[in-house]
Write a protein that holds these residues in place. Structure first.
Motif, PDB file in Angstrom:
ATOM      1  N   UNK A  93       3.335 -15.970  25.853  1.00 49.70           N
ATOM      2  CA  UNK A  93       3.877 -14.824  26.575  1.00 49.70           C
ATOM      3  C   UNK A  93       4.370 -15.285  27.940  1.00 49.70           C
ATOM      4  N   UNK A  94       5.195 -14.486  28.551  1.00 55.42           N
ATOM      5  CA  UNK A  94       5.775 -14.812  29.851  1.00 55.42           C
ATOM      6  C   UNK A  94       5.397 -13.708  30.831  1.00 55.42           C
ATOM      7  N   UNK A  95       5.004 -14.107  32.029  1.00 52.81           N
ATOM      8  CA  UNK A  95       4.691 -13.156  33.090  1.00 52.81           C
ATOM      9  C   UNK A  95       5.804 -13.215  34.126  1.00 52.81           C
ATOM     10  N   UNK A  96       6.360 -12.080  34.439  1.00 55.82           N
ATOM     11  CA  UNK A  96       7.358 -11.967  35.496  1.00 55.82           C
ATOM     12  C   UNK A  96       6.792 -11.020  36.541  1.00 55.82           C
ATOM     13  N   UNK A  97       6.567 -11.542  37.726  1.00 55.33           N
ATOM     14  CA  UNK A  97       5.999 -10.711  38.792  1.00 55.33           C
ATOM     15  C   UNK A  97       7.119 -10.147  39.642  1.00 55.33           C
ATOM     16  N   UNK A  98       7.051  -8.857  39.857  1.00 54.83           N
ATOM     17  CA  UNK A  98       8.018  -8.168  40.702  1.00 54.83           C
ATOM     18  C   UNK A  98       7.321  -7.768  42.003  1.00 54.83           C
ATOM     19  N   UNK A  99       7.980  -8.009  43.068  1.00 57.09           N
ATOM     20  CA  UNK A  99       7.406  -7.657  44.367  1.00 57.09           C
ATOM     21  C   UNK A  99       8.265  -6.589  45.016  1.00 57.09           C
ATOM     22  N   UNK A 100       7.624  -5.597  45.561  1.00 53.42           N
ATOM     23  CA  UNK A 100       8.314  -4.499  46.222  1.00 53.42           C
ATOM     24  C   UNK A 100       8.273  -4.740  47.714  1.00 53.42           C
ATOM     25  N   UNK A 101       9.409  -4.738  48.332  1.00 63.45           N
ATOM     26  CA  UNK A 101       9.492  -4.889  49.789  1.00 63.45           C
ATOM     27  C   UNK A 101      10.146  -3.626  50.335  1.00 63.45           C
ATOM     28  N   UNK A 102       9.466  -3.030  51.289  1.00 63.32           N
ATOM     29  CA  UNK A 102      10.047  -1.820  51.897  1.00 63.32           C
ATOM     30  C   UNK A 102      11.152  -2.226  52.864  1.00 63.32           C
ATOM     31  N   UNK A 103      12.268  -1.577  52.730  1.00 66.58           N
ATOM     32  CA  UNK A 103      13.409  -1.840  53.609  1.00 66.58           C
ATOM     33  C   UNK A 103      13.709  -0.577  54.388  1.00 66.58           C
ATOM     34  N   UNK A 104      13.718  -0.724  55.688  1.00 67.99           N
ATOM     35  CA  UNK A 104      14.006   0.447  56.544  1.00 67.99           C
ATOM     36  C   UNK A 104      15.356   0.313  57.167  1.00 67.99           C
TER      37      UNK A 104
END
Length: 105
Positions: free
Chosen positions: A94-105
């Motif tokens: 299996x493959x893990x793809x990590x997504x990161x959320x960055x708040x942009x103001x």
């Protein structure tokens, strides 16, 4: 939706089931419907599907998914690391793809 306890041949009140059990019934329904409707192998998308599963239930369903994934793509969206750790106990395919959320103001 009605559930029948086949051992006692009686209906089960859904209000008496745990949320994990209800989620598992919903998952089984979705997987069955996907296989019934589709003669093609459409991908299966699961978004936080296992959040209320206990560890034993989660391990068994991930094992089921790994077996089914041989003929279709399964994409699991989760904010938990538990699913990744348990998949590693069962398979490395299996493959893990990590997504990161960055708040942009």
């Amino acid at each position: 939706v009605n559930l029948i306890n086949s051992a006692w041949a009686q209906f089960i009140d859904l209000n008496k089931l745990s949320s994990g059990t209800i989620d598992q019934i919903y998952f089984a329904f979705r997987m069955s419907l996907n296989e019934f409707i589709s003669s093609a192998t459409f991908p299966v998308l699961l978004d936080e599907t296992f959040i209320q599963y206990d560890d034993n239930r989660l391990f068994n369903v991930l094992k089921f998914i790994a077996q089914r994934a041989s003929n279709r793509q399964v994409i699991i969206f989760t904010s938990q690391r538990r699913e990744i750790e348990m998949m590693r106990e069962y398979t490395s395919d299996f493959v893990v793809i990590e997504l990161w959320w960055a708040e942009i103001f």
